[in-house]
Design a protein around this motif. Structure first.
Motif, PDB file in Angstrom:
ATOM      1  N   LEU A 144       0.894  -1.096  -0.206  1.00  0.00           N
ATOM      2  CA  LEU A 144       0.572  -0.045  -0.348  1.00  0.00           C
ATOM      3  C   LEU A 144       1.192   0.986  -0.307  1.00  0.00           C
ATOM      4  O   LEU A 144      -0.305   2.744  -0.134  1.00  0.00           O
ATOM      5  CB  LEU A 144      -0.851  -0.096   1.446  1.00  0.00           C
ATOM      6  N   GLY A 145       2.119   1.387   0.602  1.00  0.00           N
ATOM      7  CA  GLY A 145       3.377   2.397  -0.010  1.00  0.00           C
ATOM      8  C   GLY A 145       3.066   3.346   1.514  1.00  0.00           C
ATOM      9  O   GLY A 145       3.423   3.917   1.433  1.00  0.00           O
ATOM     10  N   LYS A 146       2.994   2.508   2.431  1.00  0.00           N
ATOM     11  CA  LYS A 146       2.989   3.091   3.845  1.00  0.00           C
ATOM     12  C   LYS A 146       3.987   2.607   4.840  1.00  0.00           C
ATOM     13  O   LYS A 146       3.785   2.514   5.599  1.00  0.00           O
ATOM     14  CB  LYS A 146       1.214   2.675   4.226  1.00  0.00           C
ATOM     15  N   VAL A 147       4.904   3.479   4.029  1.00  0.00           N
ATOM     16  CA  VAL A 147       6.710   3.161   5.087  1.00  0.00           C
ATOM     17  C   VAL A 147       6.743   4.540   5.539  1.00  0.00           C
ATOM     18  O   VAL A 147       7.536   4.600   6.481  1.00  0.00           O
ATOM     19  CB  VAL A 147       7.058   3.030   3.655  1.00  0.00           C
ATOM     20  N   LYS A 148       6.223   5.561   4.956  1.00  0.00           N
ATOM     21  CA  LYS A 148       6.106   6.665   6.257  1.00  0.00           C
ATOM     22  C   LYS A 148       5.585   6.083   8.115  1.00  0.00           C
ATOM     23  O   LYS A 148       5.062   5.935   7.789  1.00  0.00           O
ATOM     24  CB  LYS A 148       5.937   8.120   5.616  1.00  0.00           C
ATOM     25  N   ASN A 149       7.119   6.708   8.459  1.00  0.00           N
ATOM     26  CA  ASN A 149       6.929   6.741   9.541  1.00  0.00           C
ATOM     27  C   ASN A 149       6.741   5.117  10.275  1.00  0.00           C
ATOM     28  O   ASN A 149       6.980   4.605  11.322  1.00  0.00           O
ATOM     29  CB  ASN A 149       5.525   7.597  10.523  1.00  0.00           C
ATOM     30  N   GLN A 150       7.290   4.421   9.931  1.00  0.00           N
ATOM     31  CA  GLN A 150       7.313   2.947  10.062  1.00  0.00           C
ATOM     32  C   GLN A 150       8.282   2.470   9.729  1.00  0.00           C
ATOM     33  O   GLN A 150       9.342   1.011  10.007  1.00  0.00           O
ATOM     34  CB  GLN A 150       6.944   1.687   8.998  1.00  0.00           C
ATOM     35  N   LEU A 151       9.900   3.195   9.145  1.00  0.00           N
ATOM     36  CA  LEU A 151      11.113   2.921   8.867  1.00  0.00           C
ATOM     37  C   LEU A 151      11.380   2.886  10.028  1.00  0.00           C
ATOM     38  O   LEU A 151      12.107   3.637  10.895  1.00  0.00           O
ATOM     39  CB  LEU A 151      11.560   3.794   7.848  1.00  0.00           C
ATOM     40  N   LYS A 152      12.816   1.912  10.457  1.00  0.00           N
ATOM     41  CA  LYS A 152      13.495   1.269  11.562  1.00  0.00           C
ATOM     42  C   LYS A 152      15.105   1.818  11.129  1.00  0.00           C
ATOM     43  O   LYS A 152      15.677   1.635   9.981  1.00  0.00           O
ATOM     44  CB  LYS A 152      13.479   1.014  12.161  1.00  0.00           C
ATOM     45  N   SER A 153      16.050   2.618  11.246  1.00  0.00           N
ATOM     46  CA  SER A 153      16.763   3.009  10.980  1.00  0.00           C
ATOM     47  C   SER A 153      17.826   1.809  11.296  1.00  0.00           C
ATOM     48  O   SER A 153      17.940   0.930  11.425  1.00  0.00           O
ATOM     49  CB  SER A 153      17.277   4.411  11.846  1.00  0.00           C
TER      50      SER A 153
END
Length: 137
Positions: free
Chosen positions: A128-137
């Motif tokens: 769904l392209g919902k990667v913003k605020n999901q990413l871990k560094s």
């Protein structure tokens, strides 16, 4: 970026680059055969393969935010594999197409599993392209 992320990033970049000779070859073949029944379909398919290569190259430059492009490339490749398998049940499929489909199957698995692994984002959010605020560094 850790080592596995770097390897995956390079893999996506290289496979994106390799789309270009395939797409160009398809377009040249379609134009040189001058068969109007398949010219448009094959030439446009070649152009879309060029586009897929360009998007993979673009995505490889910032995998953290562009990883859905890689996942969708894998899903589209899997759809192609399923179409070739279906075609093989209703007629003869050239051996070369079966080999290409096997390679596409492998790429699809690597793209989807690799994307999930390096981002730790649920598959549903990746498609769904919902990667913003999901990413871990």
């Amino acid at each position: 970026m850790n080592k596995s992320n770097n390897i995956f990033q390079k893999f996506v970049l290289i496979t994106g680059i390799l789309n270009f000779p395939i797409g160009i070859g398809m377009m040249i073949q379609a134009i040189s055969n001058k068969n109007p029944e398949i010219l448009i379909t094959n030439a446009v398919s070649g152009a879309f393969i060029l586009f897929a290569g360009a998007t993979l190259i673009w995505a490889s430059k910032d995998l953290k935010s562009r990883i859905p492009i890689v996942v969708w490339n894998g899903l589209v490749r899997m759809a192609g594999v399923l179409l070739v398998l279906y075609a093989s049940t209703i007629g003869n499929v050239p051996k070369e197409m079966l080999v290409i489909s096997a390679m596409d199957f492998a790429l699809a698995i690597i793209y989807v599993i690799g994307s999930k692994k390096i981002t730790q984002i649920p598959f549903s959010k990746l498609i769904l392209g919902k990667v913003k605020n999901q990413l871990k560094s």
